[in-house]
Design a protein around this motif. Structure first.
Motif, short mmCIF file in Angstrom:
data_model
loop_
_atom_site.label_atom_id
_atom_site.label_comp_id
_atom_site.label_asym_id
_atom_site.label_seq_id
_atom_site.Cartn_x
_atom_site.Cartn_y
_atom_site.Cartn_z
N ILE A 175 0.79 -1.19 -0.09
CA ILE A 175 -0.16 0.05 -0.12
C ILE A 175 0.84 1.32 -0.14
O ILE A 175 0.67 2.28 -0.61
N ALA A 176 1.78 1.30 0.89
CA ALA A 176 2.86 2.52 0.98
C ALA A 176 3.37 2.68 -0.38
O ALA A 176 3.53 3.87 -1.02
N ARG A 177 3.82 1.69 -1.04
CA ARG A 177 4.28 2.02 -2.50
C ARG A 177 3.56 2.35 -3.54
O ARG A 177 3.82 3.20 -4.18
N GLN A 178 2.40 1.86 -3.46
CA GLN A 178 1.31 2.04 -4.35
C GLN A 178 0.95 3.78 -4.33
O GLN A 178 0.55 4.25 -5.19
N ILE A 179 0.99 4.02 -3.03
CA ILE A 179 0.46 5.65 -2.75
C ILE A 179 1.66 6.49 -3.28
O ILE A 179 1.38 7.48 -3.66
N VAL A 180 2.93 6.20 -2.90
CA VAL A 180 4.02 7.06 -3.33
C VAL A 180 3.93 7.13 -4.98
O VAL A 180 3.97 8.27 -5.48
N LEU A 181 3.71 6.01 -5.61
CA LEU A 181 3.70 6.06 -7.06
C LEU A 181 2.37 6.87 -7.62
O LEU A 181 2.47 7.39 -8.57
N ALA A 182 1.26 6.85 -6.69
CA ALA A 182 0.07 7.58 -7.19
C ALA A 182 0.40 9.11 -7.08
O ALA A 182 -0.26 9.84 -7.78
N HIS A 183 1.18 9.34 -6.21
CA HIS A 183 1.99 10.82 -6.14
C HIS A 183 2.82 11.02 -7.18
O HIS A 183 3.34 12.24 -7.15
N HIS A 184 3.11 10.16 -8.23
CA HIS A 184 4.22 10.50 -9.09
C HIS A 184 5.56 10.55 -8.67
O HIS A 184 6.27 11.34 -8.96
N GLY A 185 5.75 9.90 -7.51
CA GLY A 185 6.84 9.76 -6.68
C GLY A 185 7.77 8.62 -7.08
O GLY A 185 7.22 7.66 -7.89
N ASN A 186 8.76 8.43 -6.04
CA ASN A 186 9.47 7.16 -6.17
C ASN A 186 9.91 6.52 -4.83
O ASN A 186 9.96 7.39 -3.62
N ILE A 187 9.92 5.31 -4.50
CA ILE A 187 10.34 4.75 -3.32
C ILE A 187 11.56 3.76 -3.57
O ILE A 187 11.32 2.86 -4.48
N GLN A 188 12.36 3.51 -2.66
CA GLN A 188 13.34 2.58 -2.80
C GLN A 188 13.84 1.85 -1.40
O GLN A 188 13.71 2.86 -0.53
N VAL A 189 14.22 0.93 -1.29
CA VAL A 189 14.69 0.17 -0.15
C VAL A 189 16.01 -0.29 -0.36
O VAL A 189 16.33 -0.94 -1.38
N GLU A 190 16.96 -0.02 0.69
CA GLU A 190 18.34 -0.47 0.71
C GLU A 190 18.21 -1.20 1.95
O GLU A 190 17.97 -0.61 3.09
N SER A 191 18.88 -2.63 2.08
CA SER A 191 18.93 -3.20 3.37
C SER A 191 20.07 -4.33 3.17
O SER A 191 20.45 -4.67 2.07
N GLU A 192 20.47 -4.59 4.30
CA GLU A 192 21.42 -5.76 4.42
C GLU A 192 21.50 -6.29 5.73
O GLU A 192 21.38 -5.77 6.64
N LEU A 193 21.38 -7.71 5.68
CA LEU A 193 21.29 -8.52 7.10
C LEU A 193 22.56 -8.03 8.05
O LEU A 193 23.46 -7.81 7.78
N GLY A 194 21.82 -7.79 9.33
CA GLY A 194 22.56 -7.41 10.19
C GLY A 194 23.16 -5.80 10.39
O GLY A 194 23.66 -5.14 11.27
N ARG A 195 22.71 -5.19 9.12
CA ARG A 195 22.99 -3.58 9.09
C ARG A 195 21.72 -2.42 8.83
O ARG A 195 22.19 -1.74 8.59
N GLY A 196 20.56 -3.05 9.20
CA GLY A 196 19.71 -2.28 9.03
C GLY A 196 19.01 -2.00 7.61
O GLY A 196 19.38 -2.57 6.58
N THR A 197 17.92 -1.01 7.70
CA THR A 197 17.30 -1.00 6.45
C THR A 197 17.00 0.71 6.26
O THR A 197 16.76 1.27 7.00
N VAL A 198 16.97 1.22 4.98
CA VAL A 198 16.87 2.55 4.59
C VAL A 198 15.75 2.45 3.71
O VAL A 198 15.86 1.81 2.69
N VAL A 199 14.66 3.19 3.87
CA VAL A 199 13.61 3.40 3.00
C VAL A 199 13.57 4.83 2.63
O VAL A 199 13.36 5.67 3.62
N THR A 200 13.43 5.32 1.18
CA THR A 200 13.77 6.29 1.07
C THR A 200 12.49 6.84 -0.22
O THR A 200 12.19 5.87 -1.19
N ILE A 201 11.85 7.95 0.00
CA ILE A 201 10.91 8.41 -0.71
C ILE A 201 11.11 9.73 -1.39
O ILE A 201 11.57 10.55 -0.58
N TRP A 202 10.95 9.65 -2.61
CA TRP A 202 11.18 11.16 -3.44
C TRP A 202 10.10 11.49 -3.75
O TRP A 202 8.82 10.95 -4.17
#
Length: 628
Positions: free
Chosen positions: A585-612
């Motif tokens: 749902i979060a991804r589709q809402i961002v795309l509906a705003h003509h934006g973009n979303i990206q996930v970067e993650s690695e085991l044991g080192r956390g996660t970063v979610v970025t919205i433009w």
């Protein structure tokens, strides 16, 4: 971090972030078909030009060959007419000034019984071949012309060619007594006065037979009265025109004819010799028509051969790739998503993985086929995965629906039991459980409906210019009011200045809440979550909202499929706030705003979610948020 266009991610980019691949294939590049057409036009035009040039070259060579054969034919019949031209054309002069001639032509001079002299400017013979003793070695100018024009008696027929080469004038003199004239002279000397009968000595008869000659004696009207031998198709009666034409143009009749008119008796001696082919001529080349027919047949045959070779070449060059493409498409139709293989892998590629030469003309078509094959292969893989995850998700949803229904059903049976009386507090407790489980089921159904509305772009958005620092701060404060997240360790770092974007406050807030819930619920207790808002450094027309945690992180497969609707099942054991559809749902809402979303993650080192999100004009008055 690389900025993506605010108009929404491409299909390939969405696939990289875990979104499902599109079922349809994008239309090819408009210029691709035109490039193939232009390449084919250029290729065929070039080949036709080359074929035309080859035909012209063949025609010129055949015409040149025909000219040489006609000269050979004329030289064999009368060396004085054509042989002398070839003789002087093929003449080569060495450093000492000595001329050298073609040996075959000199043999022809000898076989004709002729001789050749080369004269200088003073009339002296500087070169002689086969010259009899009665031929002068020097000529005075007037004497030479008199002999040549037959103003003075000379035992030989003369032919003269004067040619200037390299600044030097060469005079070539050819003399001969034609065989038919020599035989005629011998007949006149030994047969006596012409009359109704013809008597020849045995030696002369043998000579005539050796030459295959015919001797005829014609009366004053041109009718044959006596003859010896038969030289081909000789006439037994001659008209004025017949005798004149055969005397001058004997080559037309394949005959050599010499005649002498005796004015005293009015009888005419005629000696005829058939034209014998020399070694340089073939059987069918005995006359001009034969030479031209052979030349025409040669031109037609070489043209047909050329077009046959071109047809075979085109069939191999163009038919092979076309058949390969048809085979490839048929294989795709059978569900085999790969290029047909040859002996060393894909048929169209060489050992270095490049298109082979004969396939390069259709490079754009093969590129499109390869892309289509890749897309279909990925779609098939994702379809299989989607079916598997959908079945798993349906199983989970069925379980999640059945669990609250079981609770509701159980408490309902307990409340309606007549053999037991429940207290007010117990009834209130049962009602609370029933309400909680009903709310969870309602939330699950709403989320399912919302995902399909977002997927089909059927969700209306009320866009307003909103200051994102304030909106994010309000969302975080209200998120902490939920009893489940009251202990969440969330830090907010706003941008130093106002950042305005046109968004639907309600739905963007929902997306942020889903991302925060995912960061808190799926990480160990005590995980730090940092939320920041900033202008994107790579493109200041965008706003970047980042949610970073130092939790357990995710593996590559989980990151790639994080936004799939069917990847994770729901879990009522952990509470009723989640339905397992939050990230989708979060991804589709961002795309509906003509934006973009990206996930970067690695085991044991956390996660970063970025919205433009695209930034609106900063000068616009900001509308404060009252509610989420």
């Amino acid at each position: 971090m690389t900025l993506r266009p605010a108009g929404g991610a491409t299909d390939e980019e969405r696939n990289e972030r875990g979104g499902p691949a599109p079922a349809s294939v994008s239309s090819p590049v408009p210029d691709g078909g035109m490039r193939v057409i232009r390449r084919l036009i250029a290729h065929f035009s070039l080949r036709l030009i080359v074929a035309g040039i080859l035909l012209v070259v063949l025609a010129v060579l055949i015409l040149y060959w025909m000219q040489l054969k006609l000269l050979d034919l004329d030289a064999g019949r009368s060396f004085a007419q054509a042989g002398m031209l070839k003789l002087i054309d093929t003449m080569e002069v060495d450093e000492t000034g000595t001329p050298h001639f073609d040996e075959e032509l000199l043999d022809l001079v000898r076989s004709e019984g002729g001789w050749v002299q080369m004269l200088d400017g003073q009339g002296r013979a500087t070169y002689s071949v086969y010259t009899p003793e009665d031929v002068p070695t020097a000529y005075k100018p007037g004497e030479f012309v008199a002999y040549w024009k037959k103003k003075e008696p000379f035992p030989y027929d003369l032919a003269v060619w004067i040619r200037q080469r390299g600044g030097v004038t060469y005079t070539l003199l050819y003399g001969v007594i034609p065989e038919e004239k020599r035989l005629l002279q011998m007949v006149m000397e030994t047969a006596g006065s012409p009359g109704p009968s013809l008597t020849l000595p045995p030696g002369l008869e043998d000579r005539l037979k050796e030459a295959d000659a015919t001797v005829q004696l014609l009366d004053p009207s041109g009718r044959q009265v006596a003859s010896f031998g038969s030289a081909g198709q000789v006439l037994t009666e001659y008209s004025l025109q017949d005798l004149a034409l055969r005397s001058v143009y004997g080559n037309r009749y394949d005959l050599k004819l010499a005649s002498h008119y005796d004015s005293r008796t009015q009888y005419t001696w005629v000696v005829t010799i058939p034209f014998h082919e020399k070694g340089i001529l073939a059987g069918v080349l005995k006359n001009e028509i034969g030479v031209m027919l052979v030349a025409l047949a040669g031109l037609l045959l070489t043209t047909l051969l050329l077009f046959l070779l071109l047809s075979l070449w085109y069939a191999n060059r163009f038919g092979g790739p076309v058949l390969h493409m048809i085979d490839w498409l048929q294989q795709l139709g059978r569900g085999q998503f790969r290029e047909p293989n040859g002996l060393r892998g894909p048929r169209s590629l060489d050992r270095k993985g490049r298109l082979q030469r004969r396939y390069r003309l259709f490079a754009d078509v093969f590129l499109s086929l390869r892309r289509l094959t890749g897309i279909l292969s990925r779609n098939e893989e994702m379809r299989v995965k989607l079916e598997q995850t959908r079945e798993e998700w349906i199983t989970g949803v069925s379980h999640d629906m059945k669990t609250p229904l079981t609770s509701i059903k159980g408490y309902s049976h307990m409340l309606e039991a007549s053999d037991y009386g429940w207290s007010t507090d117990e009834i209130r407790e049962f009602a609370g459980v029933i309400r909680e489980k009903s709310e969870y089921m309602e939330l699950l159904i709403d989320d399912l409906s919302l995902t399909y509305r977002l997927q089909n772009e059927a969700l209306p958005l009320e866009l307003r210019e909103t200051e994102l620092n304030d909106l994010t701060d309000i969302v975080i404060r209200r998120f902490r009011t939920n009893p489940r997240f009251v202990d969440a360790r969330i830090v907010f770092r706003p941008a130093p200045g106002p950042l305005v974007s046109r968004v639907d406050e309600r739905w963007l807030s929902r997306a942020i809440v889903n991302l925060l819930a995912n960061a808190v619920l799926h990480n160990p207790e005590g995980t730090d979550v940092e939320v920041s808002v900033a202008g994107d450094g790579e493109a200041e027309s965008f706003v970047r909202l980042e949610i970073r945690d130092n939790g357990g992180g995710m593996d590559e497969e989980t990151v790639g499929r994080l936004f799939e609707r069917y990847y994770r099942g729901t879990n009522t054991e952990g509470g009723s706030d989640g339905t397992g559809l939050g990230m989708a749902i979060a991804r589709q809402i961002v795309l509906a705003h003509h934006g973009n979303i990206q996930v970067e993650s690695e085991l044991g080192r956390g996660t970063v979610v970025t919205i433009w999100l695209r930034q609106a004009s900063p000068s616009v008055e900001v509308v404060q948020q009252d509610q989420v």
